[in-house]
Design an enzyme around this catalytic site. Structure first.
Site, PDB file in Angstrom:
ATOM      1  N   ARG A   1     -43.748 -16.904   7.472  1.00 43.71           N
ATOM      2  CA  ARG A   1     -43.581 -16.972   8.925  1.00 43.71           C
ATOM      3  C   ARG A   1     -44.763 -17.671   9.595  1.00 43.71           C
ATOM      4  O   ARG A   1     -44.617 -18.251  10.671  1.00 43.71           O
ATOM      5  CB  ARG A   1     -43.353 -15.558   9.484  1.00 43.71           C
TER       6      ARG A   1
ATOM      7  N   LYS B   1     -49.543  -9.688  -4.605  1.00 45.00           N
ATOM      8  CA  LYS B   1     -48.291  -9.125  -5.115  1.00 45.00           C
ATOM      9  C   LYS B   1     -48.543  -8.406  -6.441  1.00 45.00           C
ATOM     10  O   LYS B   1     -49.478  -8.747  -7.149  1.00 45.00           O
ATOM     11  CB  LYS B   1     -47.270 -10.249  -5.354  1.00 45.00           C
TER      12      LYS B   1
HETATM   13  N1  BES Z   1     -41.753 -15.182  -0.604  1.00 46.34           N
HETATM   14  C1  BES Z   1     -41.731 -13.824  -0.210  1.00 46.34           C
HETATM   15  C2  BES Z   1     -40.322 -13.278  -0.105  1.00 46.34           C
HETATM   16  C3  BES Z   1     -39.832 -12.619  -1.360  1.00 46.34           C
HETATM   17  C4  BES Z   1     -40.312 -11.373  -1.729  1.00 46.34           C
HETATM   18  C5  BES Z   1     -38.875 -13.219  -2.122  1.00 46.34           C
HETATM   19  C6  BES Z   1     -39.842 -10.766  -2.872  1.00 46.34           C
HETATM   20  C7  BES Z   1     -38.391 -12.611  -3.257  1.00 46.34           C
HETATM   21  C8  BES Z   1     -38.873 -11.379  -3.632  1.00 46.34           C
HETATM   22  C9  BES Z   1     -42.411 -13.636   1.134  1.00 46.34           C
HETATM   23  O1  BES Z   1     -43.490 -14.473   1.371  1.00 46.34           O
HETATM   24  C10 BES Z   1     -42.943 -12.246   1.156  1.00 46.34           C
HETATM   25  O2  BES Z   1     -43.803 -11.953   0.370  1.00 46.34           O
HETATM   26  N2  BES Z   1     -42.416 -11.415   2.057  1.00 46.34           N
HETATM   27  C11 BES Z   1     -42.820 -10.065   2.163  1.00 46.34           C
HETATM   28  C12 BES Z   1     -43.013  -9.760   3.629  1.00 46.34           C
HETATM   29  C13 BES Z   1     -43.638  -8.433   3.897  1.00 46.34           C
HETATM   30  C14 BES Z   1     -45.079  -8.421   3.436  1.00 46.34           C
HETATM   31  C15 BES Z   1     -43.564  -8.154   5.377  1.00 46.34           C
HETATM   32  C16 BES Z   1     -41.736  -9.183   1.556  1.00 46.34           C
HETATM   33  O3  BES Z   1     -40.560  -9.451   1.770  1.00 46.34           O
HETATM   34  O4  BES Z   1     -42.087  -8.259   0.825  1.00 46.34           O
HETATM   35 MN    MN Z   2     -45.292 -13.703   0.559  1.00 38.24          MN
END
Ligand code: BES
Ligand code: MN
Ligand code: ZN
Length: 489
Positions: free
Chosen positions: A342, A268
């Site tokens: 997931r 991230k």
């Molecule tokens: N824990 C995150 C979801 C999330 C992202 C919560 C940003 C709050 C802010 C999850 O594991 C994630 O990173 N999801 C990705 C999925 C994507 C890579 C398909 C997302 O939502 O960006």
């Molecule tokens: Mn994630």
């Protein structure tokens, strides 16, 4: 927060403060409180208090009123009201009161308000008041203790059990919040498992924990692939409330419990990454719900499953492009290691499905896309059974938590197909992030088992202070799950 009942009128309650809810300039009090209403109305006339949602104010009480102070708390206009605003108003009143050094509070046991039934009013006010005493002090050198406070419901109460439930739910929420607010360094999966085990013992739940070796033996390739880039091993935590109807099919609650989500190799961006300690909040809501269910001694069997792992980019980490095998055998191409929730959930859901449940409900901080869609104002709900989805939306409305539906079209399922494995953890199109994630999860639940998925990424955490709560975990979802389960037989 100690909750009691006293038949004496509100004006005679010798407490530090009496709490009055206002809808705009309209005090919501039973009609036999004329003197109190007159005084409160006088006080707000010369103040900035307009009875808006989130507004609170403290005034000295005088004359015929036994309490020292009056706290007014706003609910906003009727047309924008939902039950969460009442719970928040109670929390805000107590938060402002305890900040001013007040410890004992009184509130009417019922109010004249068409929007809400008496039992719901008592549950929301009692639970909100408890939440209003909370602060996360674990790391503050100057030890501030969570305020010891009490609230009396003044007037007649036909069914004390609601107030008892509010009290025990308050306790469950507060002690779980102390876990949910912990940073990743102090809340690895092992620690979550220990906490769950101790909580289970205290509340008469059974608890089973699978560590790395057992997860390998069972073939839980999803949760293991997430954990393999971290020095912290994964845990699958299974709690069970037997219930009186022991032979009945259980309800299974599943919670995403990523103790820190760095994104893994698909790292991230640095900005705001510290927030990702909150990625365990699905599991935290399930823990709080299990504790509430145990304390309320619900009749139906309820099982809680937490998939706990840390998502880190260590040298053993899963690479984008790797193909893994889930519990039950489906293969998944991991095209983005940041779509890890997931992967943990697919194993947990497949295990849940084996328990012959009457329903499975999962909670997860799963997608950033749900924040694009709904902000922090509602969680998204999706599933394979419209009836279950509708029931949960209704229970959410009673419990003060808003759930909003999204569809799982076949297009979304198709979008999650992989060229090289059964499924990909990333959609091809890049659109409909919340719904494609749910479509992926749906592949691990047999069609004949009612299942709902609640994406709490936008609602699980408060980023900046509000009158009803300091920044941190909200435990969103726990209240709705408990409300819904209490209605099952
Ligand atoms: N824990 C995150 C979801 C999330 C992202 C919560 C940003 C709050 C802010 C999850 O594991 C994630 O990173 N999801 C990705 C999925 C994507 C890579 C398909 C997302 O939502 O960006
Ligand atoms: Mn994630
Ligand atoms: Zn995540």
């Amino acid at each position: 927060m100690k909750l009691t009942v006293s038949p004496a009128p509100l004006a005679e309650q010798k407490k530090d403060a009496v709490i009055i809810f206002y809808q705009g300039k309209n005090a919501l009090l039973p009609s036999d409180n004329a003197a109190l209403k007159k005084l409160a109305d006088e006080r707000i006339k010369t103040s900035a208090f307009k009875g808006e949602a989130g507004q609170v104010a403290l005034f000295p009480a005088t004359g015929d009123i036994a309490a020292k102070q009056i706290i007014v708390a706003g609910l906003g206009e009727q047309k924008h009201f939902y039950n969460g605003l009442l719970e928040q108003a109670a929390a805000a009143a107590v938060k402002a009161g305890t900040a001013a050094g007040l410890k004992s509070f009184a509130v009417a046991s019922a109010i004249e308000f068409d929007e809400i039934e008496e039992a719901d009013y008592q549950l929301l006010v009692g639970r909100g008041a408890a939440w209003g005493t909370y602060s996360f002090n674990t790391y503050k050198s100057e030890t501030k203790k969570t305020a010891e406070a009490s609230l009396v419901f003044s007037g007649t109460v036909t069914d004390r059990s609601v107030i008892n439930a509010a009290e025990s739910q308050g306790i469950a929420l507060l002690n779980t919040a102390d876990l949910a607010n912990l940073p990743g360094n102090d809340a690895p999966p092992e620690k979550i498992a220990e906490w769950a085990k101790a909580m289970a013992k205290e509340n008469g739940l059974s608890c089973q924990i699978f560590g790395k070796t057992q997860l390998e033996k069972k073939g839980c390739g999803g949760i293991l692939s997430v954990a393999q880039g971290s020095a912290q091993d994964a845990r699958m935590i299974i709690l069970k409330h037997a219930g009186k109807n022991k032979s009945a099919q259980p309800i299974v609650l599943v919670g995403k419990t990523i103790t820190f989500d760095s994104g893994g190799i698909s790292l991230k961006p640095g900005k705001g990454m510290g927030w990702m300690k909150y990625d365990k909040c699905g599991g935290m809501a399930v823990l709080a719900a299990m504790q509430m269910i145990a304390k309320m001694d619900v009749d139906v069997p309820v099982i809680g499953i937490l998939g706990a792992a840390e998502n880190m980019p260590g040298s053993q980490a899963t690479r984008p492009g790797d193909i893994i095998k889930s519990y039950g055998g489906k293969t998944v191409e991991v095209l983005n290691t940041d779509a890890e929730g997931r992967l943990v959930l697919m194993d947990a859901l497949a295990i849940a499905a084996e328990m012959k449940p009457r329903a499975i409900i999962d909670l997860a901080t799963l997608t950033g896309a749900v924040i694009v869609a709904l902000g922090s104002s509602a969680a998204a709900i999706l599933g394979n059974n419209q009836n279950l989805v509708n029931e949960l939306i209704d229970s959410g409305l009673d419990a003060g938590e808003r759930l909003w539906p999204l569809p799982i079209f076949k297009d979304f399922t198709d979008d999650m197909k992989s060229d090289f494995a059964d499924l990909s953890n990333l959609s091809k199109s890049g659109g409909a992030g919340t719904a494609t994630a749910a479509a992926f999860l749906q592949e691990f639940v047999p069609e004949n088992i009612p299942w709902a998925h609640i994406d709490i990424a936008g609602t699980a955490w408060l980023e900046s202070a509000k009158p009803h709560q300091a920044p941190g975990a909200t435990l969103f979802g726990a209240r709705t799950l408990t409300q819904w389960i209490a209605q099952q037989d």
